[in-house]
Design a protein around this motif. Structure first.
Motif: not given
Length: 132
Positions: A26-28, A30-36, A91-93, A122-123
Motif C-alpha cells: 500500500i503505497a498511495t 487511494k490504496e490506503t482508502v481502498t484497503a480501509y 484523488e484530490k489535493e 512514510g505511510k
C-alpha cells in the motif's frame, strides 16, 4: 452521528477483494482508502485500525462499525460483497504529506465520502472521514 451514517453506507456499498493487501504493498492514498474500506466491509476492524490515525474520531467510528456489524445477521453479510465495483475514487489535493480522496458510491447512493489522509513515518493514514 454524521460520521456514523457514512460508515453505514460503507457497510452497504463497499467491499473489496483487495482486503488483505500487505501493508508494504500500500503505497498511495487511494490504496490506503481502498484497503480501509475493504477491511471494514469484511468486518476486519483490527486490519482497518492499521489504516487510520488513532484519534478520537477514528476510534469512535471503528467502535460504531463494530456495533453495526453485530446487528447484521451472518447470512445477510454476504450481500455486501463486491459492492465497491460501482464506486469511483477521486484523488484530490495530493501533496507530499497530505491527501484528500473522495469516494462516490454507486448510483443508488449519491452522497460522496471524503477521506483526509496524512503521511506519518512514510505511510499514508486516514486522519478523518467526512460524509457530505
Amino acid at each position: 452521528m454524521k460520521y456514523s451514517i457514512a460508515f453505514l453506507f460503507f457497510l452497504t456499498v463497499f467491499t473489496s477483494c483487495e482486503s488483505h493487501k500487505s501493508k508494504k504493498e500500500i503505497a498511495t492514498p487511494k490504496e490506503t482508502v481502498t484497503a480501509y474500506l475493504a477491511a471494514t466491509n469484511h468486518f476486519d476492524f483490527k486490519a482497518a485500525k492499521e489504516f487510520v490515525i488513532l484519534n478520537k474520531g477514528n476510534l469512535m467510528n471503528l467502535e460504531t462499525l463494530k456495533k453495526m456489524e453485530k446487528s447484521i445477521p451472518d447470512d445477510q453479510k454476504v450481500r455486501f460483497l463486491d459492492k465497491e465495483k460501482d464506486a469511483q475514487y477521486f484523488e484530490k489535493e495530493i501533496t507530499d504529506s497530505t491527501a484528500r480522496i473522495v469516494v462516490s458510491p454507486n448510483q443508488d447512493i449519491v452522497m460522496p465520502i471524503e477521506f483526509n489522509l496524512k503521511k506519518v513515518n512514510g505511510k499514508w493514514l486516514i486522519e478523518s472521514v467526512i460524509s457530505h
